[in-house]
Design an enzyme around this catalytic site. Structure first.
Site, short mmCIF file in Angstrom:
data_model
loop_
_atom_site.label_atom_id
_atom_site.label_comp_id
_atom_site.label_asym_id
_atom_site.label_seq_id
_atom_site.Cartn_x
_atom_site.Cartn_y
_atom_site.Cartn_z
N GLY A 46 0.81 -1.22 0.00
CA GLY A 46 0.00 0.00 0.00
C GLY A 46 0.84 1.26 0.00
N CYS A 47 1.88 1.27 0.81
CA CYS A 47 2.74 2.46 0.90
C CYS A 47 3.52 2.67 -0.39
CB CYS A 47 3.66 2.35 2.10
SG CYS A 47 2.75 2.35 3.66
N THR A 48 3.91 1.59 -1.05
CA THR A 48 4.58 1.71 -2.34
C THR A 48 3.63 2.28 -3.38
OG1 THR A 48 6.08 -0.11 -1.81
CG2 THR A 48 5.79 0.42 -4.15
#
Length: 157
Positions: A46-48
């Site tokens: 998700g953060c990527t």
């Protein structure tokens, strides 16, 4: 849980290390807005996705007068690897003690798989050139967040 910021509040000042170990401060920027986004952990799916969405929108955000700062509790070394691997051209800042996240209301109770714990709440705060909070978004979803932010800032008009 830390109190959440609202539009019109003074944005808490900070100085944090970026992925190269250089101090980066939030300070009033001549005619520029700053998008401060908090994400739980570098190099997770998700953060990527969220970081790459910011990367892919960077030229249009900058031309509209917006700078971007990404903040997570990750150590500088992990941020450096993440930034290099994904070709991120904006500062990623290490908030290892989560003091800045707390000041921005982005640290608090979370629930995941039936467990309750304290952690970073995916959030975005837009700070105007005078250091005032212009927009707050808490508990955002990683996928589609940058597109929604662009709409909320009227950048796709």
């Amino acid at each position: 849980m830390a109190e959440r910021l609202v539009s019109g509040d003074d944005a808490p000042g900070f100085t944090l290390k970026d992925s190269s170990g250089t101090d980066v401060s939030l300070s009033p920027r001549q005619g520029r807005h700053t998008i401060v986004y908090f994400y739980p952990a570098a190099a997770t799916p998700g953060c990527t996705k969220e970081a790459c969405d910011f990367r892919d929108s960077m030229a249009s955000l900058q031309s509209a007068g917006y700078d971007v700062l990404g903040i997570s509790p990750d150590p500088v070394e992990k941020l450096a690897k993440f930034a290099a691997k994904e070709g991120l051209g904006f500062p990623l800042l290490s908030d290892a003690d989560h003091a800045v996240a707390e000041a921005y209301g982005a640290w608090g109770e979370k629930k995941n798989y039936g467990k309750t714990y304290e952690g970073l709440i995916r959030s975005t705060i837009v700070v105007d050139p005078d250091g005032k909070v212009a927009l707050t978004q808490y508990n955002v979803r990683a996928t589609g967040h940058v597109a929604k932010l662009r709409r909320d800032l009227n950048l796709d008009a």
